[in-house]
Design an enzyme around this catalytic site. Sequence first.
Site, short mmCIF file in Angstrom:
data_model
loop_
_atom_site.label_atom_id
_atom_site.label_comp_id
_atom_site.label_asym_id
_atom_site.label_seq_id
_atom_site.Cartn_x
_atom_site.Cartn_y
_atom_site.Cartn_z
N GLU A 89 1.09 5.68 0.18
CA GLU A 89 0.51 7.00 0.39
C GLU A 89 1.26 7.95 -0.54
OE1 GLU A 89 -2.16 7.24 2.06
OE2 GLU A 89 -2.00 5.23 2.93
N HIS B 181 -5.41 5.13 6.28
CA HIS B 181 -4.65 5.92 5.32
C HIS B 181 -3.20 6.07 5.72
CE1 HIS B 181 -8.02 6.91 2.76
NE2 HIS B 181 -8.72 7.29 3.80
N ASP C 274 0.86 -1.18 0.00
CA ASP C 274 0.00 0.00 0.00
C ASP C 274 0.90 1.23 0.00
OD1 ASP C 274 -2.98 0.98 0.49
OD2 ASP C 274 -1.67 2.22 1.73
N ASP D 292 -2.77 -0.03 6.35
CA ASP D 292 -3.67 -0.43 5.27
C ASP D 292 -3.22 -1.74 4.64
OD1 ASP D 292 -4.94 1.89 5.85
OD2 ASP D 292 -4.70 2.82 3.88
#
Length: 616
Positions: free
Chosen positions: A46, A185, A44, A190
């Site tokens: 960001e 987030h 994952d 995540d």
Amino acid sequence: MPPSTGLFPASRAGGAVFDPPGYVQATIEELGTPLSTVTFVVVDLETTGGSPNDSAITEIGAVKVRGGEVLGEFQTLVDPGTEVPPYISVLTGITTAMVRAAPRIDAVLPAFLEFARGAVLVAHNAPFDIGFLKAACAANGFAWPPAASVDTAVLARRLLTRDEVPNCKLATLAPFFSTSTQPCHRALADARATVDVLHGLFERLGPLGITSLEELTGLTRQVDPERRRKRHLADDVPHGPGVYVFRGPKDEPLYVGTSNDLRSRVRSYFTSGEQRHRITEMVGLAKRVEALPCAHDLEAAVRELRLIAEHKPRYNRRSRFPERALWLRLTEEPFPRLSIVRRVRPGAGVFLGPFPDRRAADAAAAAVHDALPLRQCTARISARATGNTACALAGMGRCGAPCTGAQTVEEYAPIAEVFRAAVAFDPRELVAPLLRRVDRLAAEERYEDAAVLRDRVAVLLRAVRRRQRLESLARVPELVLARPDGDGGWHLSVVRRGRLVGAGNAPRGTSVRGTLPGLLSTAETPIGPADEPAASVDETELVLRWIEKPGTRLVQVEGTLACPVPGTGPFNGFLARVEASRAERNPFADDRSLSTRARPERVTAGVAPARLGSRA
């Protein structure tokens, strides 16, 4: 020696019987890679935005699992090289100060690629995360490994129904599968939640008989057998630009579309690339596909628009009901007022629009009322109105109270004239006080009020700009346009009063001027008054976009093609800033629907319908 029975003869040596080596046929399950032996790396990211073209990675989190056991974790912040936008900091909790001391992506990628070596990558909405990683590798000279990937969002759509979850977002699936970590987030959290979701989805694979990696990846790409059997509908569809129409059991139009390559586009409806539920349902009903070749993309787009408006196919959503468009009308009466209507009637006032929805129309009306003290009551007021009671707006100074006789027709007329002038050629007098108020609200730190008013002004200006540009084109009796076809020739279009009335081609080696007489002689003659538009607003806008494409040439024109001066030109910078602000408020460009979808027939084989039944 008597003949042997069986596949192999018995061997004898000194009376002893030696059994031959055993041969066992492998099962189908053994031909693939068992899921229990596959190493998955759930990743994952960001980022600072929604596209790798203009955004960068700020955090990478990954979890390596095999056979339900966690083998390792990877997590690091990444310095994106730019400031982290405030809205990203609010969403993720990652600030510029946090990533300032973090390594850059070129230092992080080797470690991550080593961590994920030989594993199958897993991500929720994989195109987003893997797209950023591929772009980062390409930008820094690293080879992207040819690894398989699994998208848990797509897998969830296949295995879950709307009775179980309303959509397939990670935040929805996490509580459904009771994940040990809640998505927040942040990359590693995540990724951990996605691991639990992946294992929860794997439990749904047993009843389907899916035990190998090959079957798992095939599950997300499989095609409904009924849809596969209809591939023959594309056999007679030609290549080239045009319009295609899927027709149902009664030969009724089900869906109308357009493409620059008709055959390739129609064939795509019978492949795994098309996963939209309503389109899957439409293909199941279709009995034939009608192809309408066109000279070029503009003719195809216009014919598609007209067919959708005429037949209103049930599976088309865009432009099915052009008559439902909303307009802002300044009425034609002694004391004009604004009203929102669905029909444009020549001579019935000044019309601004169309607006895409009621919210936009209301926003534009509110902006006008903020700038002008137009009356907002709905009653018709005569020129000699007296004796009525003034409303609250009059007490607030936002209306001159013509209903009481306090304002005459002559005093009211200049107010309405400001709106007429804004729509026709110059919105500065209407917009200037609104922008001053935006600045004043911002200076008073009333930022939310300033943003609301700013957005209203932007809606109003965009509507004025669109109206002025389309009106200028709709007034031209005739013009001929040419665009390069990419092969040395030209695409030709004849437009009369905003309506496409003729389309053709001048191939390489052919004179454009020599082709025009035949094209003009066969062009349609629009009906209706010569001073009124001959096409819908949507069609005229398609023509205008074609004109504004780089490379388009104006071959000949009858009349004048010009926009009013000053128009909305002085506000181009303001509108650009508003658009940039809107993009920042919605940074993630991947807006694909994560709702559950109907699954192909063979996905549900062997599963009780009551448990895994799908709902349209």
